[in-house]
Write a protein that holds these residues in place. Structure first.
Motif, short mmCIF file in Angstrom:
data_model
loop_
_atom_site.label_atom_id
_atom_site.label_comp_id
_atom_site.label_asym_id
_atom_site.label_seq_id
_atom_site.Cartn_x
_atom_site.Cartn_y
_atom_site.Cartn_z
N THR A 57 0.85 -1.19 0.00
CA THR A 57 0.00 0.00 0.00
C THR A 57 0.88 1.24 0.00
OG1 THR A 57 -1.71 -1.15 1.28
CG2 THR A 57 -1.77 1.27 1.26
N PRO A 58 0.76 2.11 -1.01
CA PRO A 58 1.60 3.31 -1.04
C PRO A 58 1.24 4.26 0.08
CG PRO A 58 -0.06 3.38 -2.79
CD PRO A 58 -0.13 2.01 -2.17
N LEU A 59 2.26 4.85 0.71
CA LEU A 59 2.03 5.80 1.79
C LEU A 59 1.97 7.23 1.29
CD1 LEU A 59 4.26 4.35 4.66
CD2 LEU A 59 1.80 4.12 4.33
N GLY A 60 2.25 7.41 -0.02
CA GLY A 60 2.17 8.74 -0.59
C GLY A 60 3.31 9.66 -0.21
N ARG A 61 4.44 9.07 0.15
CA ARG A 61 5.60 9.91 0.48
C ARG A 61 6.85 9.33 -0.16
NH1 ARG A 61 5.79 7.14 5.82
NH2 ARG A 61 7.96 6.47 6.16
N THR A 85 3.79 0.18 2.48
CA THR A 85 3.66 -0.62 3.69
C THR A 85 2.83 -1.87 3.40
OG1 THR A 85 3.05 -0.59 6.04
CG2 THR A 85 1.55 0.50 4.51
N THR A 86 2.99 -2.88 4.22
CA THR A 86 2.19 -4.10 4.08
C THR A 86 2.20 -4.84 5.40
OG1 THR A 86 1.86 -6.12 2.78
CG2 THR A 86 4.13 -5.54 3.31
N ASP A 87 1.14 -5.59 5.66
CA ASP A 87 1.07 -6.43 6.85
C ASP A 87 1.39 -7.86 6.45
OD1 ASP A 87 0.27 -4.54 8.87
OD2 ASP A 87 -1.70 -4.47 7.90
N ALA A 136 5.58 -4.35 7.63
CA ALA A 136 6.80 -4.07 6.88
C ALA A 136 6.66 -2.78 6.10
CB ALA A 136 7.13 -5.22 5.94
N THR A 137 7.76 -2.07 5.96
CA THR A 137 7.81 -0.85 5.16
C THR A 137 8.86 -1.04 4.07
OG1 THR A 137 7.25 0.49 7.09
CG2 THR A 137 8.17 1.65 5.19
#
Length: 216
Positions: free
Chosen positions: A77-81, A94-96, A102-103
């Motif tokens: 999932t993109p964090l937009g940064r 990020t992902t679970d 995890a990043t």
């Protein structure tokens, strides 16, 4: 929990991949068959395990982890940064996972990135991808992962890509040295399939270096 710094080297050539997680241990895998041989350099011994057994072991891990088909595939999932890692601009995702959150810091413009990712995807044994840890494999990454951070039960883990070289690699790097003796890999299933019930006992086996995750 403080971790111990270390360096891992991964080499790709065609369908073969060699991982050196520590100076005294190497693991060579055939991506087509999944066959793996672990080299114990201090003892000059080699231990083989077939792709079928590796797949069975991965299935057992999934059952113990209680993973369902929907859970076996994690998505980034993109964090937009954006952040710069070792001078390289990256997008942060990020992902679970079953191991922990995890990043991923992914460089879409890494030099020769497309060719590097192509080799990594080709050399990854598909049968071993997502083996119960729910970690994204190379096929899911939109670029070169230059840094991965993960929160686990053992503490905060950071993996950073130090360098990439595209020099020719001799075939001998992917074969067992002539002076090494073969060790028999114990049958952890006792000649049976992986147990359907995670509570069933599994015969003990000697400690071996685990397969590396699908990410560097």
């Amino acid at each position: 929990m403080a971790g111990t710094p270390g360096e891992m080297t991964i080499k790709f050539k065609g369908d073969k991949v060699r991982v050196d997680p520590a100076p005294q241990v190497s693991m060579i895998t055939d991506a087509k068959t999944g066959d793996t041989v672990t080299l114990l350099h201090g003892e000059k011994k080699a231990m083989r395990i077939s792709g079928d057994k590796m797949k069975a072991a991965a299935e057992m891990v999934k059952k113990f982890a209680g993973a369902t088909p929907a859970e076996q595939k994690s998505k980034l999932t993109p964090l937009g940064r954006k952040e710069t890692v070792n001078g390289m601009p990256t997008d942060v995702f990020t992902t679970d996972t079953a191991v922990g959150k995890a990043t991923y810091y992914i460089a879409s413009n890494y030099p020769d990135g497309a060719a590097i990712m192509k080799e990594m995807k080709t050399a990854q044994p598909s049968a071993l991808a997502n083996s119960g840890t729910n970690v994204p494999d190379f096929r899911d990454l939109p670029g070169v992962p230059v840094k991965i951070e993960m929160d686990t039960v053992r503490g905060h883990v950071i993996m950073t890509l130090v360098s990439v070289k595209r020099d020719p690699i001799p075939s001998s790097e992917f074969s067992v040295p002539a002076d090494y003796t073969e060790m028999k890999m114990p049958d952890i299933f006792g000649g049976k399939n992986a147990p359907d019930n995670p509570a069933e006992r599994v015969p003990a086996s000697p400690r071996v270096v685990p397969m590396p995750s699908a990410t560097p």
